[in-house]
Design a protein around this motif. Sequence first.
Motif, PDB file in Angstrom:
ATOM      1  N   ARG A  88      -2.851   9.565   3.617  1.00 22.81           N
ATOM      2  CA  ARG A  88      -3.671   8.608   2.914  1.00 22.81           C
ATOM      3  C   ARG A  88      -2.863   7.618   2.111  1.00 22.81           C
ATOM      4  O   ARG A  88      -1.662   7.703   2.036  1.00 22.81           O
ATOM      5  CB  ARG A  88      -4.634   9.349   1.988  1.00 22.81           C
ATOM      6  N   GLU A  89      -3.566   6.673   1.455  1.00 19.11           N
ATOM      7  CA  GLU A  89      -2.874   5.660   0.688  1.00 19.11           C
ATOM      8  C   GLU A  89      -3.597   5.368  -0.609  1.00 19.11           C
ATOM      9  O   GLU A  89      -4.747   5.720  -0.774  1.00 19.11           O
ATOM     10  CB  GLU A  89      -2.775   4.372   1.506  1.00 19.11           C
ATOM     11  N   SER A  90      -2.901   4.712  -1.530  1.00 19.59           N
ATOM     12  CA  SER A  90      -3.491   4.308  -2.797  1.00 19.59           C
ATOM     13  C   SER A  90      -2.795   3.061  -3.276  1.00 19.59           C
ATOM     14  O   SER A  90      -1.784   3.140  -3.943  1.00 19.59           O
ATOM     15  CB  SER A  90      -3.351   5.424  -3.829  1.00 19.59           C
TER      16      SER A  90
ATOM     17  N   GLU B  65      -9.178   6.745   4.211  1.00 22.48           N
ATOM     18  CA  GLU B  65      -8.020   6.239   4.944  1.00 22.48           C
ATOM     19  C   GLU B  65      -7.249   7.398   5.578  1.00 22.48           C
ATOM     20  O   GLU B  65      -7.004   8.416   4.932  1.00 22.48           O
ATOM     21  CB  GLU B  65      -7.101   5.469   3.985  1.00 22.48           C
ATOM     22  N   VAL B  66      -6.866   7.232   6.866  1.00 22.01           N
ATOM     23  CA  VAL B  66      -6.101   8.251   7.567  1.00 22.01           C
ATOM     24  C   VAL B  66      -4.968   7.573   8.319  1.00 22.01           C
ATOM     25  O   VAL B  66      -4.906   6.350   8.439  1.00 22.01           O
ATOM     26  CB  VAL B  66      -6.991   9.031   8.561  1.00 22.01           C
ATOM     27  N   ASN B  67      -4.048   8.392   8.845  1.00 16.68           N
ATOM     28  CA  ASN B  67      -2.938   7.876   9.645  1.00 16.68           C
ATOM     29  C   ASN B  67      -2.203   6.757   8.917  1.00 16.68           C
ATOM     30  O   ASN B  67      -1.994   5.663   9.434  1.00 16.68           O
ATOM     31  CB  ASN B  67      -3.443   7.360  11.008  1.00 16.68           C
ATOM     32  N   THR B  68      -1.818   7.034   7.685  1.00 17.81           N
ATOM     33  CA  THR B  68      -1.218   6.015   6.831  1.00 17.81           C
ATOM     34  C   THR B  68      -0.281   6.664   5.832  1.00 17.81           C
ATOM     35  O   THR B  68      -0.370   7.874   5.565  1.00 17.81           O
ATOM     36  CB  THR B  68      -2.326   5.239   6.088  1.00 17.81           C
ATOM     37  N   CYS B  69       0.606   5.865   5.274  1.00 24.00           N
ATOM     38  CA  CYS B  69       1.521   6.329   4.223  1.00 24.00           C
ATOM     39  C   CYS B  69       0.916   6.174   2.838  1.00 24.00           C
ATOM     40  O   CYS B  69       1.612   6.344   1.830  1.00 24.00           O
ATOM     41  CB  CYS B  69       2.839   5.553   4.293  1.00 24.00           C
ATOM     42  N   ARG B  70      -0.337   5.854   2.761  1.00 25.23           N
ATOM     43  CA  ARG B  70      -0.980   5.637   1.460  1.00 25.23           C
ATOM     44  C   ARG B  70      -1.289   6.954   0.754  1.00 25.23           C
ATOM     45  O   ARG B  70      -1.616   6.963  -0.412  1.00 25.23           O
ATOM     46  CB  ARG B  70      -2.254   4.829   1.647  1.00 25.23           C
TER      47      ARG B  70
ATOM     48  N   PRO C  87     -12.191   2.122  10.340  1.00 26.94           N
ATOM     49  CA  PRO C  87     -12.908   3.315   9.891  1.00 26.94           C
ATOM     50  C   PRO C  87     -12.042   4.554  10.020  1.00 26.94           C
ATOM     51  O   PRO C  87     -11.413   4.787  11.036  1.00 26.94           O
ATOM     52  CB  PRO C  87     -14.112   3.360  10.845  1.00 26.94           C
ATOM     53  N   ARG C  88     -12.111   5.380   8.952  1.00 27.42           N
ATOM     54  CA  ARG C  88     -11.240   6.550   8.911  1.00 27.42           C
ATOM     55  C   ARG C  88     -12.041   7.788   8.515  1.00 27.42           C
ATOM     56  O   ARG C  88     -13.167   7.717   8.066  1.00 27.42           O
ATOM     57  CB  ARG C  88     -10.110   6.341   7.897  1.00 27.42           C
ATOM     58  N   SER C  89     -11.368   8.953   8.649  1.00 27.99           N
ATOM     59  CA  SER C  89     -11.958  10.200   8.192  1.00 27.99           C
ATOM     60  C   SER C  89     -11.736  10.355   6.707  1.00 27.99           C
ATOM     61  O   SER C  89     -11.161   9.492   6.068  1.00 27.99           O
ATOM     62  CB  SER C  89     -11.366  11.374   8.973  1.00 27.99           C
TER      63      SER C  89
ATOM     64  N   GLN D 264      -8.527  12.191  13.037  1.00 33.85           N
ATOM     65  CA  GLN D 264      -9.812  12.486  12.426  1.00 33.85           C
ATOM     66  C   GLN D 264     -10.244  13.877  12.826  1.00 33.85           C
ATOM     67  O   GLN D 264     -10.156  14.279  13.976  1.00 33.85           O
ATOM     68  CB  GLN D 264     -10.861  11.473  12.878  1.00 33.85           C
ATOM     69  N   SER D 265     -10.693  14.625  11.819  1.00 33.74           N
ATOM     70  CA  SER D 265     -11.001  16.030  12.044  1.00 33.74           C
ATOM     71  C   SER D 265     -12.242  16.238  12.876  1.00 33.74           C
ATOM     72  O   SER D 265     -12.460  17.298  13.426  1.00 33.74           O
ATOM     73  CB  SER D 265     -11.155  16.744  10.700  1.00 33.74           C
TER      74      SER D 265
END
Length: 567
Positions: A39-41, A235-240, A31-33, A7-8
């Motif tokens: 990110r993911e989708s 979403e952060v720290n993810t392959c999305r 909770p994410r930045s 998170q920034s």
Amino acid sequence: MLPPRQQSRAGGPQTSLSLVPLDTRLSPEEPRSNSDNLRESPTESASSRETWPTADAIASKKIENGKAEIDCPEQSVIHRVSSADKISLQDIARERVDVICEKMHHLPEEFLEELKNGLRVILEGGNGSQHREEFFILQKLVQSRSDLTAKTLIRAHRVQLEILVAINTGIQGFLHPSISLSQTSLIEIFVYKRCRNIACQSQLPAEDCTCETCTNSNGFCNLCMCVVCSKFDFEVNTCRWIGCDLCSHWTHTDCAIREQLICMGPSVKSGAGASEMVFRCQACNRTSELLGWVKDVFQHCAPSWDGEALMRELDFVSRIFHGSKDQRGRKLFWKCDDLKEKLKTGKVDAKAACRAILMVFQELEMDSPKSLENSEGGRLIAPQEACNRIAEVVQEAIRKMEIVADEKMRMFKKARLALEACDRELADKAREAAELKMDRQKKKVQIEELERIVRLKTAESDMFQLKANEAKREAEKLQRIALAKSDKSEEEYTSNYLKQKLSEAEAEKQYLYEKIKLQESSRVSQSSSGGDPSSMLMYSKIHDLLYSVPPKADSQSNECHPFRTNP
């Protein structure tokens, strides 16, 4: 690929509550930045959606901006609004800005809050297709107007501006009572000069990007939005989410799969002849390798995932490498499917699965073409080949250093933009405070003037009351004098009337006396010569009549009729 980012900033957005389109369920994710992170989708209608922060994120954002939120007690007074003064959401979307602003200034806060609540209900979509149709009608009315410019919106009412921005963007976060953006920021969001992501709010185009996507897409922010669907989440720290190594634009993994941006292509590291799964960025039309990026994400983030999060990430990796034709990609695809089945059946726990997948990445690294070349023992290589390999290593190091430098520069620019935004907002608040102070002084002067007028009018009222009391007493005195004079004049009139009657009676009496006396003298003369007995009888009657009547008879008659004139 871009490395996974944390998170920034502390206190960033803390939720992924959906706003558009018409889906308000809370995401179970941590909770994410919001912006520069992996990110993911999940699908077209899942994470390719716009989200906004909840109360925790709002509170942290306010602390970050140096603001303190003051809870005001709800007012219990209900102001009634006539039907002629009421306005609807259709009126706000259709009528001129100044007309609606004038009406809103005369409406109570309770009615304006009801308008915002009504739009929130429509955006939440609890009534299904009916609410969707209502929202589409409102949005069409707003977006078809040419008079909604920065110059006209500067004169809009605060609630009117929030409603117009919420209709135009479809984000109900702008209607939330705990979110307070400056009027300038709301106007810039409406005219696509600022990111509509409440947690980002970068000036557009972000980082002064001149690519076709940032230039031609109204409201697009390359720091937090998907290049394909132009939507954002936290979403952060993810392959999305997949980031481009070169332009640093971001794309939902599902959007990339759907648009066939993930496919087999020439290897970025190994050069011509080898192929692997690559990601082609729609913004710059250049490719980035995926296996190294997935490995970096898992190495940095997998230890903090729980079983459910690990299952989701393995599913994304399986979908990314589903069409892979190279040996390493197929091996990773099979291993992810195998770990998913074991996690579902409970054969392994999350930590064991995490260790297994990290081991797979190490094996794949050993199986890479470069590792195989380096593992050939005792083979002498030509000087030219050695130079080429050294050049490749240097170029790779330079490329990574450039990526880090670009990342630092973006972070610096973002921090500078955030500081400038805070300065502008602080200046706006200072100007608003000065205006409020001037209004307060004007109101104070007006109140003092009204109090002076009230005191003057009170003194005038007391003076007029005193004069009225004096005039009343004078009138009563004059009335008593008039009554006294009236009684006295009536008595004088009665006395004069009686005196006149008495004198008339005396005169008549004297007249009769003279007449009788004359008759007596004539009777004496006749008696001497033998007079008439009847005349003597008449004379005696007249004499008795004159001397037998009491003197008060006339007085009593005149008292009964004091104002009667003489016959």
